[in-house]
Motif scaffolding. Structure first.
Motif, mmCIF file in Angstrom:
data_model
loop_
_atom_site.group_PDB
_atom_site.id
_atom_site.type_symbol
_atom_site.label_atom_id
_atom_site.label_comp_id
_atom_site.label_asym_id
_atom_site.label_seq_id
_atom_site.Cartn_x
_atom_site.Cartn_y
_atom_site.Cartn_z
ATOM 1 N N LYS A 30 0.653 -1.560 0.386
ATOM 2 C CA LYS A 30 -0.370 -0.149 -0.082
ATOM 3 C C LYS A 30 0.572 1.193 -0.093
ATOM 4 C CE LYS A 30 -3.913 -2.298 2.118
ATOM 5 N NZ LYS A 30 -4.509 -2.647 3.989
ATOM 6 N N GLY A 31 2.307 1.390 0.010
ATOM 7 C CA GLY A 31 3.049 2.462 -0.112
ATOM 8 C C GLY A 31 3.411 2.694 1.545
ATOM 9 N N ARG A 32 3.381 2.078 2.244
ATOM 10 C CA ARG A 32 3.458 2.629 3.379
ATOM 11 C C ARG A 32 4.892 1.829 4.276
ATOM 12 N NH1 ARG A 32 -1.556 0.192 6.758
ATOM 13 N NH2 ARG A 32 -0.236 -1.446 5.523
ATOM 14 N N LEU A 33 5.497 2.985 5.131
ATOM 15 C CA LEU A 33 6.880 2.532 5.434
ATOM 16 C C LEU A 33 6.773 3.077 6.656
ATOM 17 C CD1 LEU A 33 9.560 4.708 5.715
ATOM 18 C CD2 LEU A 33 7.877 5.176 4.356
ATOM 19 N N ILE A 34 7.548 1.799 7.744
ATOM 20 C CA ILE A 34 7.976 2.287 9.367
ATOM 21 C C ILE A 34 8.489 3.456 9.603
ATOM 22 C CG2 ILE A 34 7.933 2.042 11.448
ATOM 23 C CD1 ILE A 34 6.808 -1.023 10.773
ATOM 24 N N ILE A 35 8.632 4.860 9.367
ATOM 25 C CA ILE A 35 9.321 5.459 10.410
ATOM 26 C C ILE A 35 10.802 4.733 11.756
ATOM 27 C CG2 ILE A 35 9.647 7.722 11.362
ATOM 28 C CD1 ILE A 35 8.588 7.761 8.402
ATOM 29 N N PRO A 36 11.668 4.606 11.594
ATOM 30 C CA PRO A 36 12.250 3.955 12.647
ATOM 31 C C PRO A 36 12.017 4.585 14.026
ATOM 32 C CG PRO A 36 13.543 4.429 10.893
ATOM 33 C CD PRO A 36 12.511 5.525 10.344
ATOM 34 N N SER A 37 11.838 3.906 15.343
ATOM 35 C CA SER A 37 11.431 4.733 16.542
ATOM 36 C C SER A 37 12.285 6.166 16.415
ATOM 37 C CB SER A 37 11.178 4.137 17.222
ATOM 38 O OG SER A 37 12.747 3.019 17.769
ATOM 39 N N LYS A 38 14.150 5.467 16.348
ATOM 40 C CA LYS A 38 14.481 6.931 17.090
ATOM 41 C C LYS A 38 14.504 8.040 15.593
ATOM 42 C CE LYS A 38 18.086 3.720 18.681
ATOM 43 N NZ LYS A 38 18.980 3.473 18.897
ATOM 44 N N LEU A 39 13.273 7.936 14.306
ATOM 45 C CA LEU A 39 13.564 9.518 14.089
ATOM 46 C C LEU A 39 12.294 9.798 13.926
ATOM 47 C CD1 LEU A 39 14.965 8.376 10.094
ATOM 48 C CD2 LEU A 39 15.770 9.328 12.151
ATOM 49 N N ARG A 103 3.547 3.800 11.500
ATOM 50 C CA ARG A 103 4.028 3.943 9.400
ATOM 51 C C ARG A 103 3.126 5.029 9.391
ATOM 52 N NH1 ARG A 103 0.229 -1.421 8.572
ATOM 53 N NH2 ARG A 103 -1.162 0.394 10.626
ATOM 54 N N THR A 104 3.428 5.123 7.668
ATOM 55 C CA THR A 104 2.928 6.574 6.374
ATOM 56 C C THR A 104 3.453 6.003 5.381
ATOM 57 O OG1 THR A 104 3.019 8.796 6.824
ATOM 58 C CG2 THR A 104 5.334 7.810 6.330
ATOM 59 N N VAL A 105 1.943 7.237 4.404
ATOM 60 C CA VAL A 105 2.911 6.599 2.956
ATOM 61 C C VAL A 105 3.080 7.203 2.624
ATOM 62 C CG1 VAL A 105 0.985 6.389 1.556
ATOM 63 C CG2 VAL A 105 0.055 5.706 3.471
ATOM 64 N N ILE A 106 3.711 7.109 1.273
ATOM 65 C CA ILE A 106 5.047 7.664 0.537
ATOM 66 C C ILE A 106 3.604 7.347 -0.994
ATOM 67 C CG2 ILE A 106 6.969 7.894 -1.106
ATOM 68 C CD1 ILE A 106 7.878 5.701 1.003
ATOM 69 N N PRO A 107 3.265 8.887 -0.568
ATOM 70 C CA PRO A 107 2.616 8.997 -2.207
ATOM 71 C C PRO A 107 3.200 8.220 -3.559
ATOM 72 C CG PRO A 107 2.905 10.977 -1.629
ATOM 73 C CD PRO A 107 3.503 10.425 -0.703
ATOM 74 N N ALA A 108 2.344 7.736 -4.648
ATOM 75 C CA ALA A 108 2.869 6.798 -5.572
ATOM 76 C C ALA A 108 3.783 7.735 -6.335
ATOM 77 C CB ALA A 108 1.765 6.532 -6.271
#
Length: 162
Positions: A30-39, A103-108
């Motif tokens: 779905k184009g989602r990624l997990i932002i590392p907790s340290k960021l 998580r956040t979505v990176i637009p296509a």
């Protein structure tokens, strides 16, 4: 909340929000990624995503985005290159937020421009973070583009104490 602030010749820097580190992750279907907790703390729950000048996506906290866009606005509009710079960053900017799992979505469109399909690298680079396809990251590795001696020469030329 305790904030670490470092004094410099040019003023104070809030080093508690300094984004750093290199993280290997993947983008789901779905184009989602997990932002590392340290960021996450440095970016905040709401942040801005836009194209970088290389083949990557830049992530800015709202505070850092405001600083960056203020610099862009100071360029004025009389020169074509200034208008181009503003269009490049502003028209590709997206307001983002993280869900409860980080998580956040990176637009296509941004994924396509930067060649991001699955495997990515998220690099903290101070005031912002960058998202690279793993292949593009491997092509631009610092160790392969500049020797340690060249890095030291750049620091000396920039008059940065290290």
């Amino acid at each position: 909340m305790f904030e670490r602030v470092r004094k410099t010749r040019r003023g104070s820097i809030d080093v508690s929000k300094n984004l750093r580190g290199k993280y290997y992750h993947s983008v789901d279907g779905k184009g989602r990624l997990i932002i590392p907790s340290k960021l996450r703390d440095g970016l905040g729950t709401n942040f801005i995503m836009t194209l970088g000048v290389e083949k990557c996506i830049n992530l800015y906290s709202e505070e850092e985005w405001d600083k960056f866009t203020e610099k862009l606005s100071l360029l004025g509009n009389s020169k074509s290159q200034n208008r181009t710079l503003k269009r490049y960053f502003q028209s590709n900017a997206v307001d983002c937020n993280m869900d409860s799992q980080g998580r956040t979505v990176i637009p296509a469109e941004l994924r396509k421009i930067c060649g991001i399909e699955k495997d990515i690298v998220i690099a903290g680079v101070g005031e912002k973070a960058e998202i690279w396809s793993q292949d593009a990251w491997e092509e631009t590795k610092i160790e392969e583009t500049a020797t340690r001696e060249e890095i030291f020469a750049m620091l000396e030329e920039s008059d940065i104490d290290f």
